[in-house]
Design a protein around this motif. Structure first.
Motif, mmCIF file in Angstrom:
data_model
loop_
_atom_site.group_PDB
_atom_site.id
_atom_site.type_symbol
_atom_site.label_atom_id
_atom_site.label_comp_id
_atom_site.label_asym_id
_atom_site.label_seq_id
_atom_site.Cartn_x
_atom_site.Cartn_y
_atom_site.Cartn_z
ATOM 1 N N GLY A 117 24.843 33.185 37.088
ATOM 2 C CA GLY A 117 23.692 33.700 37.857
ATOM 3 C C GLY A 117 23.513 32.972 39.173
ATOM 4 O O GLY A 117 23.679 33.570 40.253
ATOM 5 N N PRO A 118 23.232 31.643 39.115
ATOM 6 C CA PRO A 118 23.002 30.919 40.378
ATOM 7 C C PRO A 118 24.265 30.725 41.225
ATOM 8 O O PRO A 118 24.155 30.392 42.404
ATOM 9 N N VAL A 119 25.422 30.928 40.653
ATOM 10 C CA VAL A 119 26.675 30.759 41.423
ATOM 11 C C VAL A 119 26.775 31.860 42.488
ATOM 12 O O VAL A 119 27.261 31.633 43.595
ATOM 13 N N GLU A 120 26.285 33.042 42.144
ATOM 14 C CA GLU A 120 26.347 34.206 43.044
ATOM 15 C C GLU A 120 27.747 34.383 43.630
ATOM 16 O O GLU A 120 27.937 34.409 44.865
ATOM 17 N N ALA A 121 28.699 34.501 42.739
ATOM 18 C CA ALA A 121 30.099 34.583 43.167
ATOM 19 C C ALA A 121 30.382 35.886 43.897
ATOM 20 O O ALA A 121 29.835 36.937 43.562
ATOM 21 N N ASP A 122 31.249 35.798 44.901
ATOM 22 C CA ASP A 122 31.717 37.020 45.573
ATOM 23 C C ASP A 122 32.723 37.748 44.682
ATOM 24 O O ASP A 122 32.847 38.963 44.750
ATOM 25 N N GLU A 123 33.465 36.951 43.911
ATOM 26 C CA GLU A 123 34.411 37.550 42.969
ATOM 27 C C GLU A 123 34.402 36.745 41.672
ATOM 28 O O GLU A 123 34.336 35.510 41.709
ATOM 29 N N VAL A 124 34.468 37.467 40.552
ATOM 30 C CA VAL A 124 34.589 36.801 39.251
ATOM 31 C C VAL A 124 35.962 37.162 38.691
ATOM 32 O O VAL A 124 36.301 38.346 38.573
ATOM 33 N N LEU A 125 36.762 36.142 38.389
ATOM 34 C CA LEU A 125 38.109 36.382 37.866
ATOM 35 C C LEU A 125 38.156 36.009 36.386
ATOM 36 O O LEU A 125 37.796 34.879 36.023
ATOM 37 N N LEU A 126 38.588 36.941 35.571
ATOM 38 C CA LEU A 126 38.716 36.668 34.129
ATOM 39 C C LEU A 126 40.148 36.213 33.855
ATOM 40 O O LEU A 126 41.108 36.937 34.152
ATOM 41 N N VAL A 127 40.270 35.012 33.308
ATOM 42 C CA VAL A 127 41.591 34.460 33.021
ATOM 43 C C VAL A 127 41.955 34.781 31.568
ATOM 44 O O VAL A 127 41.209 34.467 30.647
ATOM 45 N N VAL A 128 43.084 35.458 31.404
ATOM 46 C CA VAL A 128 43.536 35.867 30.070
ATOM 47 C C VAL A 128 44.955 35.350 29.872
ATOM 48 O O VAL A 128 45.810 35.519 30.744
ATOM 49 N N SER A 129 45.197 34.723 28.735
ATOM 50 C CA SER A 129 46.551 34.225 28.466
ATOM 51 C C SER A 129 47.404 35.342 27.862
ATOM 52 O O SER A 129 46.980 36.040 26.943
ATOM 53 N N LEU A 130 48.605 35.476 28.400
ATOM 54 C CA LEU A 130 49.528 36.503 27.864
ATOM 55 C C LEU A 130 50.042 36.109 26.491
ATOM 56 O O LEU A 130 50.664 36.925 25.809
ATOM 57 N N ALA A 131 49.773 34.873 26.091
ATOM 58 C CA ALA A 131 50.189 34.446 24.755
ATOM 59 C C ALA A 131 49.176 34.885 23.696
ATOM 60 O O ALA A 131 49.363 34.649 22.505
ATOM 61 N N THR A 132 48.094 35.542 24.137
ATOM 62 C CA THR A 132 47.087 36.062 23.197
ATOM 63 C C THR A 132 47.600 37.381 22.614
ATOM 64 O O THR A 132 48.365 38.078 23.265
#
Ligand SMILES: Nc1nc2c(ncn2[C@@H]2O[C@H](COP(=O)(O)OP(=O)(O)O)[C@@H](O)[C@H]2O)c(=O)[nH]1
Ligand SMILES: [Mg+2]
Length: 382
Positions: free
Chosen positions: A289-304
């Protein structure tokens, strides 16, 4: 083998009928005296029941279809079912004939199917490839069909990578292209499950920007959940000689960000959480919320496992994820999770990471690049 039942008053009468209907070589199988009811069952008369069989006729009917022969036998009044059918010899002969006919039918069906198989062979190969790569089953089917139906298929007979990848690219549109951090984004937040490589990837991206020398990079960590996590990012900040700010609680975020006011790219690290828990997602939301990011990146491992990765992506929807980062490409043989998640979440890929080395092991790859490499590897293996 044709077996017929004759019910006659005298034996010569039966013999005449048998010779006429079944031919000279017909054989009499059995005879017995029976009584038949007459006058609505009030009277009964003596008769002789004669069972006769014709081998000749078997040859004649075998030339016709089995269905015709069966129909004739069933509709012919002289061919009533007889108890002598139960003779073991006849049963076994009949069984072997039925088996033969079944085999003939199966052969005909196989012959009919063969050209069909050749026609759909590319479809099966494309679908098999996608599913082996871990693409969601429904999508694999959809894309293989799209490749089949494409009006400008380059090679109509064979399954080419080009046709399949072209179809996927057409379906995904702009989402098929890599979408790294935008030039005009100042605050970029990284979220994702524990241990997927968020901090390492932030270090890689920070290092590349430092090396490019075009943007002043700053780091902010909200991951104070583990002491080692802060130390890890601090180490990278020192090596890269970039400022770092730490926010223990969401309400400390604004002042931490203020300390990085001179930076024109702030990379925000967050604590790895169990993304299958709604409570954990809420915690991340409070920090973001307070970060107010311009972009949010979801990191996903391909080993999942692909199914788990999809659950993570679904849970992350409320975090307004803009892009994916797929990590640990070096730890997997299959890349299908990437086009699957891109299509199912309608979210593009920012980066793909390929190892633990900072900053080298990171790439900007399109869905096409990834699939083409996987197809090539498959062809080389095969
Ligand atoms: N093989 C491989 N390991 C990676 C990759 N990215 C990160 N790691 C490793 O994954 C582990 C967890 O990374 P970390 O950045 O601490 O994950 P975080 O908990 O999400 O911040 C570390 O050992 C990293 O070196 C990658 O692309 N390939
Ligand atoms: Mg971390």
């Amino acid at each position: 083998m044709i077996v017929r039942r004759y019910v006659v008053k005298e034996m010569p009468e039966a013999v005449a009928s048998i010779r006429r209907e079944l031919g000279q070589d017909a054989v009499i199988l059995s005879t017995r005296n029976i009584r038949v009811r007459k006058w609505l069952g009030l009277r009964s008369e003596r008769r002789i029941e004669v069972m006769a069989a014709a081998k000749e006729e078997l040859a004649a009917t075998a030339g016709a279809s089995f269905g015709q022969a069966l129909k004739r036998a069933m509709t012919d009044p002289a061919a009533e079912r007889s108890s002598s059918w139960q003779e073991p010899q006849m049963w076994s002969q009949l069984a072997s004939e039925i088996a033969e006919i079944k085999q003939m039918l199966a052969d005909v069906r196989t012959r009919e199917r063969e050209p069909m198989r050749a026609e759909v062979e590319p479809l099966l190969r494309w679908r098999g490839f996608l599913q082996d790569e871990g693409v969601d089953g429904v999508l694999a089917d959809r894309w293989a069909r799209m490749a089949m139906d494409h009006p400008h298929r380059s090679s109509s007979g064979t399954a080419s990578a080009q046709d399949l990848i072209g179809a996927i690219q057409a379906d995904l549109g702009p989402l098929a292209h890599p979408s790294p951090i935008r030039r005009d984004s100042r605050i970029v937040a990284f979220v994702g499950p524990t241990g997927v490589g968020k901090t390492t990837t932030i270090a890689k991206i920070a290092a590349l920007h430092v090396l490019a020398g075009q943007r002043r990079v700053g780091l902010l960590t909200t991951d104070t959940f583990r002491i080692a996590a802060v130390a890890q990012l601090k180490t990278y900040a020192e090596i890269l000689n970039v400022p770092i700010a730490i926010a223990d609680e969401p309400d400390e975020v604004p002042s931490a960000l203020a300390s990085l006011a001179a930076c024109d790219l702030v990379l925000v690290d967050t604590a790895g959480r169990n993304f299958l828990s709604a409570a954990s997602i809420d915690q991340i939301k409070r920090v973001l919320g307070p970060v107010e990011a311009d972009e949010v990146l979801l990191v996903v491992s391909l080993a999942t496992k692909p199914a788990d990765a999809l659950k993570v992506a679904n849970m992350a929807k409320t975090l307004n994820v803009d892009k994916f980062i797929f990590t640990k490409l070096d730890e997997t043989q299959s890349v299908g999770m990437i086009p699957s998640l891109v299509a199912l979440c309608q979210t593009p890929v920012a980066y793909v990471t390929t190892g633990q080395n900072v900053p080298d092991d990171i790439d900007i790859l399109s869905v096409q690049d990834l699939l083409a490499a996987a197809w090539k590897e498959l062809s080389t293996d095969g």
